[in-house]
Motif scaffolding. Sequence first.
Motif, PDB file in Angstrom:
ATOM      1  N   UNK A  53       0.803  -1.213   0.000  1.00 22.32           N
ATOM      2  CA  UNK A  53       0.000   0.000   0.000  1.00 22.32           C
ATOM      3  C   UNK A  53       0.840   1.270   0.000  1.00 22.32           C
ATOM      4  N   UNK A  54       2.047   1.208   0.524  1.00 22.81           N
ATOM      5  CA  UNK A  54       2.864   2.430   0.572  1.00 22.81           C
ATOM      6  C   UNK A  54       4.147   2.301  -0.235  1.00 22.81           C
ATOM      7  N   UNK A  55       4.302   1.205  -0.972  1.00 19.94           N
ATOM      8  CA  UNK A  55       5.516   1.045  -1.779  1.00 19.94           C
ATOM      9  C   UNK A  55       5.531   1.929  -3.027  1.00 19.94           C
ATOM     10  N   UNK A  56       4.438   2.035  -3.791  1.00 16.45           N
ATOM     11  CA  UNK A  56       4.495   2.842  -5.019  1.00 16.45           C
ATOM     12  C   UNK A  56       4.628   4.331  -4.713  1.00 16.45           C
ATOM     13  N   UNK A  63      -8.264   2.449  -2.546  1.00 16.44           N
ATOM     14  CA  UNK A  63      -8.522   1.006  -2.491  1.00 16.44           C
ATOM     15  C   UNK A  63      -7.196   0.282  -2.296  1.00 16.44           C
ATOM     16  N   UNK A  64      -7.286  -1.009  -2.000  1.00 15.64           N
ATOM     17  CA  UNK A  64      -6.088  -1.839  -1.979  1.00 15.64           C
ATOM     18  C   UNK A  64      -5.542  -2.008  -3.390  1.00 15.64           C
ATOM     19  N   UNK A  65      -4.246  -2.227  -3.513  1.00 17.19           N
ATOM     20  CA  UNK A  65      -3.672  -2.576  -4.811  1.00 17.19           C
ATOM     21  C   UNK A  65      -4.366  -3.826  -5.354  1.00 17.19           C
ATOM     22  N   UNK A 117      -3.793   3.806   1.211  1.00 13.93           N
ATOM     23  CA  UNK A 117      -5.170   3.561   1.601  1.00 13.93           C
ATOM     24  C   UNK A 117      -5.287   2.393   2.564  1.00 13.93           C
ATOM     25  N   UNK A 118      -6.162   2.543   3.526  1.00 11.87           N
ATOM     26  CA  UNK A 118      -6.605   1.462   4.401  1.00 11.87           C
ATOM     27  C   UNK A 118      -8.039   1.789   4.788  1.00 11.87           C
ATOM     28  N   UNK A 119      -8.916   0.777   4.960  1.00  9.83           N
ATOM     29  CA  UNK A 119     -10.302   1.091   5.291  1.00  9.83           C
ATOM     30  C   UNK A 119     -10.471   1.857   6.598  1.00  9.83           C
ATOM     31  N   UNK A 199      -9.557   0.561  14.623  1.00 11.47           N
ATOM     32  CA  UNK A 199      -8.472   1.483  14.938  1.00 11.47           C
ATOM     33  C   UNK A 199      -8.556   2.669  13.991  1.00 11.47           C
ATOM     34  N   UNK A 200      -7.718   3.665  14.214  1.00 10.54           N
ATOM     35  CA  UNK A 200      -7.655   4.841  13.354  1.00 10.54           C
ATOM     36  C   UNK A 200      -6.217   4.968  12.873  1.00 10.54           C
ATOM     37  N   UNK A 201      -5.993   4.635  11.603  1.00 14.32           N
ATOM     38  CA  UNK A 201      -4.636   4.634  11.060  1.00 14.32           C
ATOM     39  C   UNK A 201      -4.144   5.994  10.602  1.00 14.32           C
TER      40      UNK A 201
END
Length: 208
Positions: A53-56, A63-65, A117-119, A199-201
């Motif tokens: 999710x944070x590599x690109x 959304x998720x990759x 992104x994460x839900x 949780x809250x990311x």
Amino acid sequence: MNGSDVLHAVGRVREAFGDVPDDGWDRPAGTLSWSCWETVEHMADDLFAYAAQIAPADAPQEAYLPFVWRTMRDGGPSSTIFVERKAGTLGLLRALDACAAMLAGVIDAAPPSRRGWHPDGLSDPEGFAAMGVLEVLVHAWDVADTVERPWDPPARLCQAVLDRLFVDLPPHQNPWETLLWATGRTALPGHSPRTSWRWDGRPLAERS
């Protein structure tokens, strides 16, 4: 939190569960419907997904990759990462370790300004580190009783996860017990187990 925290958490898992017999993983993990094997696969899959999710440089914001997710059986976890069952304990824990190293490397290489992104909210590298550590710590607890191994993670890691992902928690002296309560697994004095939780990311400074 950073990549070393992810590696530390997974290193503790390898220490705790490295001597589980190869045939000791097929019973349900605690109260979960997944087996212990599936639960550790899920841990690895989470670490892999968080790294993605944070590599690109243009990390997804909605959304998720689009990796393919699938289940191996009805009721099993939906994942991208699966481990050959015949690989046994060593293969399973090596796969978990490999996914942890991927996440740790991405966390430490990504700029702090990156968001993925994460839900539970757009998050930064530190947030994905906290989420990865949480997944490892609490799912290891799910597994531990079934495989008859002790599991008592470092208080520092537990507190760091609480500080980054949760707000308005009841005061309690033991951060590990608080984390188990926060994730719906146990009760705290004066507080019944949670029946739902999130949780809250999002970075702390960006929360309204």
